[in-house]
Scaffold this active site. Structure first.
Site, PDB file in Angstrom:
ATOM      1  N   GLU A  23       0.849  -1.191   0.000  1.00 39.19           N
ATOM      2  CA  GLU A  23       0.000   0.000   0.000  1.00 39.19           C
ATOM      3  C   GLU A  23       0.883   1.238   0.000  1.00 39.19           C
ATOM      4  OE1 GLU A  23      -2.701   0.502   3.241  1.00 39.19           O
ATOM      5  OE2 GLU A  23      -3.524  -1.518   3.114  1.00 39.19           O
ATOM      6  N   GLU A  61     -13.474   5.826   0.077  1.00 34.38           N
ATOM      7  CA  GLU A  61     -14.286   4.959   0.938  1.00 34.38           C
ATOM      8  C   GLU A  61     -15.132   5.831   1.862  1.00 34.38           C
ATOM      9  OE1 GLU A  61     -11.839   1.140   1.971  1.00 34.38           O
ATOM     10  OE2 GLU A  61     -10.469   2.843   2.004  1.00 34.38           O
ATOM     11  N   LYS A  87     -15.884   4.599   5.467  1.00 33.79           N
ATOM     12  CA  LYS A  87     -14.790   4.139   6.314  1.00 33.79           C
ATOM     13  C   LYS A  87     -14.708   4.968   7.591  1.00 33.79           C
ATOM     14  CE  LYS A  87      -9.944   2.708   5.955  1.00 33.79           C
ATOM     15  NZ  LYS A  87      -8.765   2.626   5.076  1.00 33.79           N
ATOM     16  N   GLU A 129      -9.099   9.232   5.933  1.00 37.47           N
ATOM     17  CA  GLU A 129      -9.151   7.829   5.524  1.00 37.47           C
ATOM     18  C   GLU A 129     -10.179   7.591   4.420  1.00 37.47           C
ATOM     19  OE1 GLU A 129      -7.279   5.366   6.428  1.00 37.47           O
ATOM     20  OE2 GLU A 129      -6.292   6.019   8.273  1.00 37.47           O
TER      21      GLU A 129
END
Length: 285
Positions: free
Chosen positions: A207, A257, A260, A266
């Site tokens: 990642e 996302e 999330k 995030e």
């Protein structure tokens, strides 16, 4: 491509695509892999049943398991699960095609300059590293200059974005020069791995990314700059410790996302908008 857990619809869609896949085992599922029978069933159901149509490259058993984090309850489950899944892959005759590992992250290491990197909890990480080394398996590592820069009191945004070629951090122990934070973080991980008996281990960056909203330095401009420069950098430069070779790297993430939890940033690591599936940046691979 990395899937964090087996999603049948996604795996079906990947059939015949020639896209190589990192298939993950989520941390709560580690308990089911504590026996050889459980691991064999998992490999049969989620790997063998989709072959040869799907090209599996790695299995990431657990993600960012760390004694000093919220994932601490999974610490004792991780290495047995790695061993059992690896043996299931061997028993299926797939060990030359699929490598088993785990995905760790920069929070498990300490030390500066990069040559002085070591694991904060060697009792936990060293047996994992030695098992990977004995079986010629890589280590997957999530490397985020964004977070390292954010939480470092001596922040240097251009150094994190690969846009400060004249900023050089020297490692006097091994006489190496670091011109970006990504290389420094990755080589710190390499030093920790080597000091734990993993001199032959390759690190795959499982990642890396940059958020585009809702945080310090989290802008579309900075995110696009980071992704573009990262793509160019990993094509063949290597790091000061491991020079002159491509760095296998996976960008996080395909989509924002919006559901999330955690910090607001995030939600905004995606390369695409989930609402219309349109790219947020013009990237070339």
């Amino acid at each position: 491509m990395r899937l964090y857990e087996p999603v049948p619809a996604a795996l079906q869609a990947l059939r015949g695509s020639n896209i190589e896949v990192i298939l993950g085992v989520q941390n709560p599922q580690l308990q089911s892999l504590q026996t050889a029978e459980g691991a064999s069933a998992w490999v049969r159901d989620n790997v063998q049943n989709y072959m040869p149509g799907v090209k599996f490259r790695y299995i990431a058993v657990g993600n960012e398991v760390d004694p000093n984090s919220g994932n601490a309850p999974f610490v004792g489950l991780l290495l047995p699960a790695i061993k059992n899944v690896h043996q299931a892959i061997v028993d299926a005759g797939l060990q030359d095609q699929i490598k088993v590992s785990t995905a760790t992250y920069s929070a498990v290491v300490q030390g500066f300059p990069p040559s002085q990197g070591s694991f904060k909890n060697k009792d936990f990480m060293e047996p994992i590293i030695q098992f990977l080394a004995q079986n010629n398996l890589p280590l997957l590592a999530n490397i985020y200059p964004y977070f390292s820069n954010l939480y470092n009191s001596k922040k240097d945004l251009p150094y994190a974005l690969f846009t400060a070629p004249n900023v050089v951090v020297t490692d006097p122990v091994e006489n190496r020069e670091y011109r970006n934070l990504f290389d420094a973080l990755l080589d710190t991980m390499y030093s920790a791995v080597e000091s734990s008996g993993g001199q032959n281990i390759e690190i795959v960056v499982s990642e890396s990314g940059w958020p585009s909203s809702d945080g310090a330095d989290a802008t579309p401009q900075n995110a696009e700059t980071y992704y573009k420069n990262l793509i160019e950098h990993v094509k063949g430069n290597g790091t000061p410790k491991r020079q002159g070779k491509a760095i296998e790297t996976y960008l996080f993430a395909m989509y924002d996302e919006n559901l999330k939890g955690g910090d607001a940033t995030e939600k905004f690591f995606g390369l695409f908008n989930p609402e219309n599936q349109q790219p947020k940046y013009q990237l070339s691979f």
